[in-house]
Design a protein around this motif. Structure first.
Motif, PDB file in Angstrom:
ATOM      1  N   ARG A  69     -66.931 -11.885  15.180  1.00  0.00           N
ATOM      2  CA  ARG A  69     -65.808 -11.393  14.393  1.00  0.00           C
ATOM      3  C   ARG A  69     -65.558 -12.317  13.215  1.00  0.00           C
ATOM      4  NH1 ARG A  69     -60.403 -13.894  17.237  1.00  0.00           N
ATOM      5  NH2 ARG A  69     -61.386 -15.862  17.840  1.00  0.00           N
ATOM      6  N   GLN A  70     -64.799 -11.818  12.271  1.00  0.00           N
ATOM      7  CA  GLN A  70     -64.211 -12.698  11.272  1.00  0.00           C
ATOM      8  C   GLN A  70     -62.706 -12.686  11.539  1.00  0.00           C
ATOM      9  OE1 GLN A  70     -64.773 -11.470   7.227  1.00  0.00           O
ATOM     10  NE2 GLN A  70     -63.862  -9.455   7.507  1.00  0.00           N
ATOM     11  N   TRP A  71     -62.166 -13.895  11.667  1.00  0.00           N
ATOM     12  CA  TRP A  71     -60.743 -14.040  12.011  1.00  0.00           C
ATOM     13  C   TRP A  71     -60.020 -14.645  10.820  1.00  0.00           C
ATOM     14  CZ3 TRP A  71     -57.713 -18.532  12.475  1.00  0.00           C
ATOM     15  CH2 TRP A  71     -56.429 -18.329  13.018  1.00  0.00           C
ATOM     16  N   PHE A  72     -58.816 -14.107  10.555  1.00  0.00           N
ATOM     17  CA  PHE A  72     -58.078 -14.524   9.372  1.00  0.00           C
ATOM     18  C   PHE A  72     -57.007 -15.548   9.740  1.00  0.00           C
ATOM     19  CE2 PHE A  72     -58.975  -9.857   8.463  1.00  0.00           C
ATOM     20  CZ  PHE A  72     -60.187 -10.135   7.836  1.00  0.00           C
ATOM     21  N   LYS A  73     -57.194 -16.773   9.252  1.00  0.00           N
ATOM     22  CA  LYS A  73     -56.157 -17.782   9.444  1.00  0.00           C
ATOM     23  C   LYS A  73     -54.931 -17.439   8.601  1.00  0.00           C
ATOM     24  CE  LYS A  73     -53.950 -21.474  10.538  1.00  0.00           C
ATOM     25  NZ  LYS A  73     -53.232 -21.504  11.820  1.00  0.00           N
ATOM     26  N   SER A  74     -55.179 -16.845   7.432  1.00  0.00           N
ATOM     27  CA  SER A  74     -54.078 -16.380   6.586  1.00  0.00           C
ATOM     28  C   SER A  74     -54.494 -15.056   5.966  1.00  0.00           C
ATOM     29  CB  SER A  74     -53.772 -17.407   5.494  1.00  0.00           C
ATOM     30  OG  SER A  74     -52.714 -16.962   4.668  1.00  0.00           O
ATOM     31  N   HIS A  75     -53.595 -14.092   5.911  1.00  0.00           N
ATOM     32  CA  HIS A  75     -53.953 -12.756   5.416  1.00  0.00           C
ATOM     33  C   HIS A  75     -52.824 -12.181   4.555  1.00  0.00           C
ATOM     34  CE1 HIS A  75     -51.699 -11.238   9.079  1.00  0.00           C
ATOM     35  NE2 HIS A  75     -52.150 -12.395   9.526  1.00  0.00           N
ATOM     36  N   LYS A  76     -52.873 -12.502   3.288  1.00  0.00           N
ATOM     37  CA  LYS A  76     -51.929 -11.985   2.313  1.00  0.00           C
ATOM     38  C   LYS A  76     -52.310 -10.541   1.958  1.00  0.00           C
ATOM     39  CE  LYS A  76     -49.392 -11.532  -1.493  1.00  0.00           C
ATOM     40  NZ  LYS A  76     -47.961 -11.234  -1.458  1.00  0.00           N
ATOM     41  N   GLY A  77     -51.382  -9.593   2.180  1.00  0.00           N
ATOM     42  CA  GLY A  77     -51.597  -8.207   1.792  1.00  0.00           C
ATOM     43  C   GLY A  77     -52.398  -7.390   2.779  1.00  0.00           C
ATOM     44  N   LEU A  78     -52.667  -7.927   3.971  1.00  0.00           N
ATOM     45  CA  LEU A  78     -53.424  -7.205   4.997  1.00  0.00           C
ATOM     46  C   LEU A  78     -52.806  -7.491   6.353  1.00  0.00           C
ATOM     47  CD1 LEU A  78     -56.052  -5.440   5.282  1.00  0.00           C
ATOM     48  CD2 LEU A  78     -57.227  -7.559   5.904  1.00  0.00           C
ATOM     49  N   SER A  79     -52.539  -6.445   7.137  1.00  0.00           N
ATOM     50  CA  SER A  79     -51.884  -6.642   8.434  1.00  0.00           C
ATOM     51  C   SER A  79     -52.860  -7.082   9.515  1.00  0.00           C
ATOM     52  CB  SER A  79     -51.175  -5.352   8.871  1.00  0.00           C
ATOM     53  OG  SER A  79     -52.116  -4.285   8.975  1.00  0.00           O
ATOM     54  N   ALA A  80     -54.132  -6.714   9.395  1.00  0.00           N
ATOM     55  CA  ALA A  80     -55.118  -7.055  10.426  1.00  0.00           C
ATOM     56  C   ALA A  80     -55.336  -8.559  10.475  1.00  0.00           C
ATOM     57  CB  ALA A  80     -56.438  -6.356  10.144  1.00  0.00           C
ATOM     58  N   THR A  81     -55.597  -9.083  11.667  1.00  0.00           N
ATOM     59  CA  THR A  81     -55.865 -10.510  11.836  1.00  0.00           C
ATOM     60  C   THR A  81     -57.346 -10.807  12.049  1.00  0.00           C
ATOM     61  OG1 THR A  81     -55.441 -10.345  14.218  1.00  0.00           O
ATOM     62  CG2 THR A  81     -53.579 -10.944  12.809  1.00  0.00           C
ATOM     63  N   GLU A  82     -58.158  -9.762  12.270  1.00  0.00           N
ATOM     64  CA  GLU A  82     -59.595  -9.951  12.428  1.00  0.00           C
ATOM     65  C   GLU A  82     -60.303  -8.620  12.271  1.00  0.00           C
ATOM     66  OE1 GLU A  82     -60.730  -9.782  17.043  1.00  0.00           O
ATOM     67  OE2 GLU A  82     -59.389 -11.468  16.579  1.00  0.00           O
ATOM     68  N   THR A  83     -61.605  -8.691  12.003  1.00  0.00           N
ATOM     69  CA  THR A  83     -62.447  -7.500  11.961  1.00  0.00           C
ATOM     70  C   THR A  83     -63.789  -7.838  12.605  1.00  0.00           C
ATOM     71  OG1 THR A  83     -63.329  -8.070   9.782  1.00  0.00           O
ATOM     72  CG2 THR A  83     -61.384  -6.640   9.829  1.00  0.00           C
ATOM     73  N   PRO A  84     -64.527  -6.833  13.103  1.00  0.00           N
ATOM     74  CA  PRO A  84     -65.844  -7.102  13.693  1.00  0.00           C
ATOM     75  C   PRO A  84     -66.785  -7.687  12.650  1.00  0.00           C
ATOM     76  CG  PRO A  84     -65.077  -4.892  14.243  1.00  0.00           C
ATOM     77  CD  PRO A  84     -64.150  -5.412  13.189  1.00  0.00           C
ATOM     78  N   ILE A  85     -67.703  -8.522  13.111  1.00  0.00           N
ATOM     79  CA  ILE A  85     -68.609  -9.197  12.187  1.00  0.00           C
ATOM     80  C   ILE A  85     -69.504  -8.211  11.459  1.00  0.00           C
ATOM     81  CG2 ILE A  85     -70.523  -9.636  13.791  1.00  0.00           C
ATOM     82  CD1 ILE A  85     -70.618 -12.488  12.523  1.00  0.00           C
ATOM     83  N   GLU A  86     -69.782  -7.044  12.086  1.00  0.00           N
ATOM     84  CA  GLU A  86     -70.627  -6.037  11.449  1.00  0.00           C
ATOM     85  C   GLU A  86     -69.983  -5.485  10.179  1.00  0.00           C
ATOM     86  OE1 GLU A  86     -69.777  -6.011  14.599  1.00  0.00           O
ATOM     87  OE2 GLU A  86     -71.644  -6.342  15.724  1.00  0.00           O
ATOM     88  N   GLN A  87     -68.646  -5.564  10.094  1.00  0.00           N
ATOM     89  CA  GLN A  87     -67.928  -5.059   8.921  1.00  0.00           C
ATOM     90  C   GLN A  87     -67.583  -6.179   7.928  1.00  0.00           C
ATOM     91  OE1 GLN A  87     -64.484  -2.904  10.309  1.00  0.00           O
ATOM     92  NE2 GLN A  87     -65.648  -1.726  11.818  1.00  0.00           N
ATOM     93  N   SER A  88     -68.006  -7.381   8.234  1.00  0.00           N
ATOM     94  CA  SER A  88     -67.540  -8.555   7.498  1.00  0.00           C
ATOM     95  C   SER A  88     -68.237  -8.728   6.150  1.00  0.00           C
ATOM     96  CB  SER A  88     -67.762  -9.811   8.340  1.00  0.00           C
ATOM     97  OG  SER A  88     -67.517 -10.969   7.594  1.00  0.00           O
ATOM     98  N   PHE A  89     -67.454  -8.766   5.094  1.00  0.00           N
ATOM     99  CA  PHE A  89     -67.956  -9.164   3.780  1.00  0.00           C
ATOM    100  C   PHE A  89     -68.222 -10.673   3.765  1.00  0.00           C
ATOM    101  CE2 PHE A  89     -66.599  -5.051   2.764  1.00  0.00           C
ATOM    102  CZ  PHE A  89     -66.894  -4.701   1.464  1.00  0.00           C
ATOM    103  N   CYS A  90     -67.368 -11.415   4.439  1.00  0.00           N
ATOM    104  CA  CYS A  90     -67.455 -12.885   4.403  1.00  0.00           C
ATOM    105  C   CYS A  90     -68.721 -13.401   5.064  1.00  0.00           C
ATOM    106  CB  CYS A  90     -66.225 -13.487   5.074  1.00  0.00           C
ATOM    107  SG  CYS A  90     -64.684 -13.090   4.219  1.00  0.00           S
ATOM    108  N   ALA A  91     -69.207 -12.674   6.116  1.00  0.00           N
ATOM    109  CA  ALA A  91     -70.455 -13.081   6.756  1.00  0.00           C
ATOM    110  C   ALA A  91     -71.607 -13.032   5.772  1.00  0.00           C
ATOM    111  CB  ALA A  91     -70.734 -12.195   7.964  1.00  0.00           C
ATOM    112  N   HIS A  92     -71.574 -12.050   4.847  1.00  0.00           N
ATOM    113  CA  HIS A  92     -72.584 -11.983   3.790  1.00  0.00           C
ATOM    114  C   HIS A  92     -72.371 -13.106   2.782  1.00  0.00           C
ATOM    115  CE1 HIS A  92     -74.587  -8.087   4.620  1.00  0.00           C
ATOM    116  NE2 HIS A  92     -73.416  -7.782   5.195  1.00  0.00           N
ATOM    117  N   ALA A  93     -71.112 -13.402   2.495  1.00  0.00           N
ATOM    118  CA  ALA A  93     -70.809 -14.421   1.480  1.00  0.00           C
ATOM    119  C   ALA A  93     -71.340 -15.787   1.882  1.00  0.00           C
ATOM    120  CB  ALA A  93     -69.308 -14.488   1.249  1.00  0.00           C
ATOM    121  N   ILE A  94     -71.241 -16.122   3.160  1.00  0.00           N
ATOM    122  CA  ILE A  94     -71.697 -17.449   3.571  1.00  0.00           C
ATOM    123  C   ILE A  94     -73.197 -17.492   3.820  1.00  0.00           C
ATOM    124  CG2 ILE A  94     -69.448 -18.053   4.533  1.00  0.00           C
ATOM    125  CD1 ILE A  94     -70.537 -17.625   7.306  1.00  0.00           C
TER     126      ILE A  94
END
Length: 413
Positions: A69-94
């Motif tokens: 998963r990708q977990w959000f330590k801080s999430h301005k403008g988004l209510s979700a606190t995490e999303t599955p890694i398959e949907q993660s933009f950040c996993a591609h970024a790193i």
């Protein structure tokens, strides 16, 4: 310097062994911060707020990429606190070697066109993410900004986002250092508790036979008095005095083991010459030894147990390591407004210059034998140095082989 990259289950069904090991190391690094699933924190929320304002995007996230998963330590403008890694933009970024991954329109990017976060809520179109690379080179996640419309960041906005990402990493590193300090402090507390328990047990174990010696000596003294053997009575008195002093010393050492601050706070007024005479009476002093003491009338205010331990050790060494026909030890004293100054000089076998610093190190032992044909333990002078340091003083030695040795030490008033 490139980050040590993540290899999540995004496109490849088989992961190289080396890549898998790197990912395991990255996940270990991430978990060392003990931050996943923690509560929101103002320090991190302020950074996402700044990122959102600077980049003029409705969404800004501090995203940490875990195994699934990708977990959000801080999430301005988004209510979700995490999303599955398959949907993660950040996993591609790193995964990228770039310092920043920018997607102008996710709807036209084959990697993300079918992503539920693009086709559904929050309908991501624009994404810009800066990898959060720690001091060991591992990419932990990203600081990213997101918009539902196509967007272009200026050079100034990109530079500011990178600075904010560095601030996130700095806060993470500070958090880990604090955690490590807390663990070290806990280990130190546990070690101190063990030492105190050991000291207490050892003191009682030693006091029991000493008490027995004291009682039997008293009984023997009564019997010898009845027999009129004054010479033996004097020897028994000496034995009783030494035994009482050892019992008292054990009690003092036990007090100090429970509260080391007593080394500085628990001081006593003593007469230097009388105190040294009492110490010498407890040492096995050969008949041919001469000890020159400071003059009478010198009063000190000092930690008695430290004073005694230092002088017992230095005098014992001066006796043990003396091969002269006429051995002599001279104790000198001086003082000023801030310090007491002591010197203990002997005419013994001496110490080579290359060992003058090493003899104060833990477990260092000179390869020499004493007058009793025994080797030293190598711990006495290290302990003495620790005691002198605790008393806010200093100790050093001057010595020449075959000529003798002088120890100089100070104690702060």
């Amino acid at each position: 310097m490139h980050s040590k990259l993540l290899f999540p289950l995004l496109n490849s069904k088989s992961i190289p062994v080396s890549a898998s090991l790197i990912e395991d190391e990255r996940l270990t690094a991430l978990r060392s911060y003990d931050i996943l699933d923690t509560a929101e924190e103002k320090d991190f929320d302020e950074l996402t707020e700044l990122a959102s304002v600077i980049c003029q995007t409705p969404i800004a996230l501090i995203s940490l990429v875990d195994a699934e998963r990708q977990w959000f330590k801080s999430h301005k403008g988004l209510s979700a606190t995490e999303t599955p890694i398959e949907q993660s933009f950040c996993a591609h970024a790193i995964l990228s070697y770039d310092e920043m991954m920018v997607i102008d329109d996710a709807r036209e990017d084959e990697r993300f066109a079918d992503n539920p976060l693009v086709t559904g809520h929050p309908k991501i179109v624009f994404y810009a993410g800066v990898p959060l690379v720690n001091e060991d080179g591992y990419a932990l996640g990203t600081l990213c900004v997101i918009d539902g419309d196509k967007k272009h960041l200026s050079d100034a906005q990109i530079g500011a986002l990178k600075i904010l990402a560095k601030q996130v990493v700095d806060k993470l590193e500070l958090r880990r250092k604090i955690l490590n300090l807390q663990v070290a402090n806990q280990e130190l507390r546990e070690a101190n508790m063990f030492i105190q328990k050991f000291a207490s047990t050892a003191a009682h174990d030693i006091k029991n036979p000493l008490s027995s010696i004291h009682l039997t000596s008293q009984a023997l003294k009564i019997r010898l008095q009845k027999l009129g053997d004054e010479g033996c009575v004097r020897l028994i008195d000496l034995n009783l005095t030494s035994t009482n002093r050892l019992i008292g010393l054990l009690d003092e050492m036990l007090d100090y083991s429970k509260d080391p601050s007593l080394l500085l706070s628990k001081k006593t007024n003593i007469d230097l010459r009388k105190s040294l005479k009492k110490l010498i009476s407890m040492i096995n002093l050969p008949d041919n030894f001469k000890i020159v003491l400071p003059p009478e009338g010198l009063a000190l205010n000092i930690s008695v147990v430290s004073f005694e331990q230092i002088f017992i050790n230095l005098l014992s060494n001066a006796i043990r390591y003396n091969d002269k026909i006429n051995p002599i030890i001279e104790i000198r004293f001086n003082s000023d407004n801030d310090y007491y100054y002591f010197e203990v000089e002997d005419n013994g076998i001496g110490i080579s210059p290359e060992y003058h610093e090493k003899i104060f190190s833990n477990s260092f032992t000179l390869k020499i034998t004493d007058r009793y044909n025994k080797k030293g333990t190598g711990i006495g002078l290290a302990t003495i140095k620790d005691l002198v340091n605790a008393l806010k003083g200093n100790i050093y030695v001057k010595s020449s082989p075959g000529v003798g040795t002088t120890f100089y030490f100070t104690v702060k008033k």
